[in-house]
Structure formats: structure tokens, C-alpha cells
Motif scaffolding. Structure first.
Motif, PDB file in Angstrom:
ATOM      1  N   THR A 190       0.848  -1.192   0.000  1.00 47.17           N
ATOM      2  CA  THR A 190       0.000   0.000   0.000  1.00 47.17           C
ATOM      3  C   THR A 190       0.886   1.246   0.000  1.00 47.17           C
ATOM      4  O   THR A 190       2.023   1.207   0.456  1.00 47.17           O
ATOM      5  CB  THR A 190      -0.948   0.012   1.217  1.00 47.17           C
ATOM      6  OG1 THR A 190      -0.186   0.108   2.427  1.00 47.17           O
ATOM      7  CG2 THR A 190      -1.793  -1.252   1.248  1.00 47.17           C
ATOM      8  N   THR A 214      -0.690  -0.233  -4.528  1.00 45.64           N
ATOM      9  CA  THR A 214      -1.768   0.752  -4.555  1.00 45.64           C
ATOM     10  C   THR A 214      -1.169   2.148  -4.663  1.00 45.64           C
ATOM     11  O   THR A 214      -0.095   2.435  -4.139  1.00 45.64           O
ATOM     12  CB  THR A 214      -2.650   0.682  -3.297  1.00 45.64           C
ATOM     13  OG1 THR A 214      -1.939   1.194  -2.157  1.00 45.64           O
ATOM     14  CG2 THR A 214      -3.093  -0.744  -3.025  1.00 45.64           C
ATOM     15  N   TYR A 235      -6.339   3.570  -6.655  1.00 42.23           N
ATOM     16  CA  TYR A 235      -7.551   3.367  -5.853  1.00 42.23           C
ATOM     17  C   TYR A 235      -8.588   4.472  -6.045  1.00 42.23           C
ATOM     18  O   TYR A 235      -9.758   4.315  -5.670  1.00 42.23           O
ATOM     19  CB  TYR A 235      -7.207   3.221  -4.371  1.00 42.23           C
ATOM     20  CG  TYR A 235      -6.615   4.446  -3.714  1.00 42.23           C
ATOM     21  CD1 TYR A 235      -7.423   5.488  -3.246  1.00 42.23           C
ATOM     22  CD2 TYR A 235      -5.251   4.556  -3.526  1.00 42.23           C
ATOM     23  CE1 TYR A 235      -6.892   6.587  -2.632  1.00 42.23           C
ATOM     24  CE2 TYR A 235      -4.698   5.655  -2.906  1.00 42.23           C
ATOM     25  CZ  TYR A 235      -5.518   6.681  -2.459  1.00 42.23           C
ATOM     26  OH  TYR A 235      -4.970   7.784  -1.854  1.00 42.23           O
ATOM     27  N   ILE A 240      -9.827  -1.657  -5.289  1.00 40.87           N
ATOM     28  CA  ILE A 240      -8.714  -2.569  -4.998  1.00 40.87           C
ATOM     29  C   ILE A 240      -9.210  -3.957  -4.630  1.00 40.87           C
ATOM     30  O   ILE A 240      -8.737  -4.972  -5.161  1.00 40.87           O
ATOM     31  CB  ILE A 240      -7.847  -2.003  -3.844  1.00 40.87           C
ATOM     32  CG1 ILE A 240      -7.301  -0.637  -4.208  1.00 40.87           C
ATOM     33  CG2 ILE A 240      -6.702  -2.969  -3.520  1.00 40.87           C
ATOM     34  CD1 ILE A 240      -6.601   0.071  -3.056  1.00 40.87           C
ATOM     35  N   GLU A 257       1.865  -2.755   4.752  1.00 37.76           N
ATOM     36  CA  GLU A 257       0.786  -1.790   4.964  1.00 37.76           C
ATOM     37  C   GLU A 257       1.239  -0.573   5.762  1.00 37.76           C
ATOM     38  O   GLU A 257       1.800  -0.682   6.837  1.00 37.76           O
ATOM     39  CB  GLU A 257      -0.349  -2.481   5.725  1.00 37.76           C
ATOM     40  CG  GLU A 257      -1.744  -2.105   5.253  1.00 37.76           C
ATOM     41  CD  GLU A 257      -2.123  -0.669   5.555  1.00 37.76           C
ATOM     42  OE1 GLU A 257      -1.945   0.181   4.653  1.00 37.76           O
ATOM     43  OE2 GLU A 257      -2.599  -0.400   6.671  1.00 37.76           O
ATOM     44  N   MET A 263      -7.965   0.998   4.399  1.00 32.29           N
ATOM     45  CA  MET A 263      -6.966   0.228   3.656  1.00 32.29           C
ATOM     46  C   MET A 263      -6.509  -0.981   4.479  1.00 32.29           C
ATOM     47  O   MET A 263      -6.303  -2.070   3.933  1.00 32.29           O
ATOM     48  CB  MET A 263      -5.763   1.104   3.302  1.00 32.29           C
ATOM     49  CG  MET A 263      -4.777   0.432   2.358  1.00 32.29           C
ATOM     50  SD  MET A 263      -5.426   0.203   0.679  1.00 32.29           S
ATOM     51  CE  MET A 263      -5.285   1.885   0.043  1.00 32.29           C
ATOM     52  N   SER A 267      -7.008  -4.873   3.484  1.00 33.37           N
ATOM     53  CA  SER A 267      -5.819  -5.717   3.413  1.00 33.37           C
ATOM     54  C   SER A 267      -5.998  -7.010   4.205  1.00 33.37           C
ATOM     55  O   SER A 267      -5.578  -8.078   3.767  1.00 33.37           O
ATOM     56  CB  SER A 267      -4.602  -4.943   3.937  1.00 33.37           C
ATOM     57  OG  SER A 267      -4.332  -3.803   3.151  1.00 33.37           O
TER      58      SER A 267
END
Length: 388
Positions: A190, A214, A235, A240, A257, A263, A267
Motif C-alpha cells: 500500500t 496501490t 484506488y 482494490i 501496509e 486500507m 488488506s
């Protein structure tokens, strides 16, 4: 100097890197002369946290006229030329890393510049004029005193090297410790085009993984493709979770992450059986009063149990025993052309390049707009320019 020798010098400081031109004997003098013979000014600018707040502008004050610090026997006085901006700067200005801390206190984690003063003990391994990088509190200043043992000689004063100090080592050590990377594994990164995300993408590719990254724009997606990301996902234009579910119905093996909030929830749901999620930050919550957004994944224990999955937190200061090896490896990868170190100096920001301590405030704001590509770096120009 060969690139290999330059890389090794990070771990084994040596006086042979530069001719020793002068050493300041701190027991007799507090006068500094830089390697070009110009006197170091008696005063300087610096940033200081004067109140605790997640609002960097409210928390931090620019002091225009403070005394240049004096290095002790085992210290270096470094003239900062570039300093790095990190999302966690506002966690530091909020006092979240130490509940006992009270303002005023210094801020800024990393810098690169030249040695312009040093103590007698420090002179055994360093010389006036030597380019060095460091991770030490107080880099948001024209000059910073750092313990010699925490500084690393570098081949030259270039902003690209700053990308390794916190961002690169965070990605390297966390993935090594918790990623269990191997050929064919699917890795989701991410904020992949950011300061540390760029390294996570490239290190996962070095391990022959399939990398999903992302990002928030097509420009960033293009950058991610250029550094080997197999599947960049914007995104703001794409969903996603839907894309991952369609392309990888069994989920992803590793998530790197740094965003938090929604998010993070997404995830967790995307993890494959025996998957690993590594938390290196949660930037989406840093500007809130508590510093974190609530996790909506209330069934987290059940989800992890069902998948035999795991979540690991990673905080770089607790892994300093691995730091030197990480730096060495990153330098080697960069030297051999296997690692891109993208720097964002603000040239494309509304007010232009980040130059001078005054622009640190703007650079922090810019980071939180999510528009940066790579590591945000602020240049600190000086009247005396290095010829190294």
C-alpha cells in the motif's frame, strides 16, 4: 573511490576517505572552520517543537537565531545539506513516541551533510569536510551535533542516499523479518509510490514475487511500472478489493501496509491462508487527535484464526541490530543498478522546490496530500558550497 569501497565505508568509518585538513580541539576552542576556510556562523536556524499537536504548523516553531551547537569529545558537528521528511514527524511533534516528553524539543530524524567540527575522540574516524549521513533527532536545523558512532561516511552529499536511512531500511528489515518472501508469492504494497513503498516493491521483485501496488494517480501507476510493479492499482479510479478478489481469489501472501483505516481492513480481508500482514505505519490516522483511525474489522481474531494468518507491527528503532546489514545491502543493490531511489524535492508542488528550513512545513503538508512520488527531501542551501 570505487562504489564498493564507498558502500563498505558506511559500516567501517575511516580517515582515509578524505585528507584530514583540520581538527577542532574542543578542549581548547569552540571556533569552527570548515574545510574551505570559511568561519562557521555563531547562530543558525532550527525547528523546535514548542507545543504538542498533530498539526505540524501549530506544534513546531522556526527559530531564526539560535546558537550553533558545540560538539563534545565523541561528537560531530554536521552542516546539513539535505534532510528527510517522514509521515511520523507529526507523531513525534505530538509526543506519541514518549508520553513523558515535554516541549520544547528538537525535531527531524535524518540528514546528510559535511562535518564542520568534531571532538578529539571523533577525529580518529572522521575528518573536517567529510560527507556523512545520520539518523538522529534534531536534523531540522542548519547544523546538528550527532554522536560520531551514529554517523555514516558517504561517497558524496546527494539526496538519494537519504532514501536509505529510514525508508529503505524499514522496508528491507521488515520484509526480511516477517515477509518470508520467495518466488511466486503475491505481495500487496500500500502507498507503493511513497518513500518506503518504492523499496518494498523493488525488494519484493528482487525475491521474484508478484507485486501489487496501490497508488492515487496514473502518474504514480506509471512510476510503479517503471520500478517493476506487476499490477499498479489507482484506488481513486479502481476498486482494490474487487480487482484482487477477481485476479487472486485465494488472496495475497504478504501485505506491506502503511495507510491504516479502510486500507487496513481491506488488506486483512485480502490475506491468503498463512498470509502475513506487516504494519509499518497508519498514516491515514496520524493527523487525528488520537493518531489512529478505528479498525472496522471487528472479527479480526476470527479472520486470522480461520486463515492461520498473522499481523506483525514493525518499528525501526527496535531493530537497530539489523541496521548496518540493511544499509550495506541497499547500497550494494543501488550500486549494481538493481535499486531505484526516487526523491521528491517538491519541484512539482504548487510553490515549487523545498528549499530552506521554512519549507519543511510545506513539505510535511505536501506529504499528507499524497501527491509525492518517492522520498520527500528538503535542501538546506549554505553560502559556502561543498566542492566534494
Amino acid at each position: 573511490m570505487s562504489c564498493l569501497r564507498a558502500g563498505l565505508s558506511l559500516l567501517h568509518p575511516t580517515r582515509s576517505l578524505l585528507p584530514r585538513r583540520s581538527i577542532v580541539d574542543m578542549s581548547y576552542s569552540q571556533h569552527f572552520v570548515d574545510f574551505q576556510g570559511s568561519s562557521i556562523p555563531s547562530t543558525m536556524k532550527k525547528l523546535l517543537v514548542t507545543q504538542l499537536s498533530p498539526d505540524f504548523t501549530k506544534a513546531v516553531t522556526l527559530l531564526p537565531n539560535v546558537a550553533v551547537p558545540v560538539p563534545g569529545d565523541e561528537d560531530l558537528l554536521i552542516r546539513n545539506r539535505y534532510v528527510g521528511v517522514n509521515a511520523s514527524d507529526i507523531n513525534f511533534s505530538s509526543g506519541r513516541y514518549d508520553a513523558m516528553v515535554k516541549p520544547p524539543f528538537d525535531i527531524g530524524f535524518e540528514g546528510i551533510g559535511e562535518v564542520v567540527g568534531l571532538g578529539l575522540s571523533a577525529s580518529k574516524n572522521f575528518a573536517i569536510g567529510q560527507p556523512v549521513a545520520y539518523v538522529h533527532t534534531g536534523s531540522f536545523a542548519d547544523y546538528t551535533v550527532v554522536p560520531a558512532k551514529t554517523a555514516f561516511p558517504v561517497p558524496s552529499v546527494t539526496p538519494e542516499f537519504l532514501t536509505f536511512l529510514i525508508s529503505g531500511t524499514t522496508a528491507y528489515i521488515s520484509l526480511k523479518e516477517f515477509g518470508n518472501l520467495s518466488k511466486g508469492k503475491k505481495v500487496l504494497v500500500t502507498a507503493a509510490a511513497g518513500g518506503t513503498g518504492q523499496f518494498a516493491v523493488q525488494l519484493a521483485k528482487q525475491a521474484n514475487c508478484y507485486v501489487i501496488g496501490t497508488c492515487s494517480s496514473e502518474e504514480k501507476a506509471g512510476f510503479l511500472k517503471s520500478i517493476g510493479c506487476d499490477l499498479p492499482i489507482n484506488y481513486k479510479a479502481e476498486n482494490i478489493a474487487s480487482i484482487i478478489k477477481e485476479k487472486f481469489p485465494e488472496g495475497v501472501d504478504v501485505v506491506y501496509e502503511s495507510v491504516g483505516g479502510e486500507m487496513f481492513d481491506m488488506s486483512v480481508k485480502c490475506l491468503a491462508t498463512k498470509g502475513h500482514l506487516i504494519i509499518i505505519g497508519f498514516i491515514s490516522g496520524y493527523q487525528t487527535p488520537l493518531g489512529i483511525l478505528p479498525v472496522k474489522e471487528a472479527a479480526l481474531p476470527a479472520v486470522l484464526l480461520k486463515k492461520s494468518a498473522s499481523i506483525h507491527g514493525f518499528f525501526l528503532p527496535q531493530y537497530m541490530s539489523e541496521y548496518k546489514e540493511a544499509i550495506m545491502s541497499l547500497v550494494k543493490l543501488h550500486r549494481t543498478g538493481k535499486l531505484v531511489c526516487e526523491v521528491d524535492n517538491g519541484e512539482l508542488s504548487p510553490e515549487g522546490k523545498f528549499t530552506g528550513l521554512e519549507s519543511v512545513f510545506r513539505a510535511v503538508d505536501y506529504l499528507y496530500t499524497g501527491k509525492n512520488i518517492g522520498k520527500i527531501v528538503v535542501e538546506l542551501p549554505h553560502l559556502v558550497n561543498s566542492k566534494l
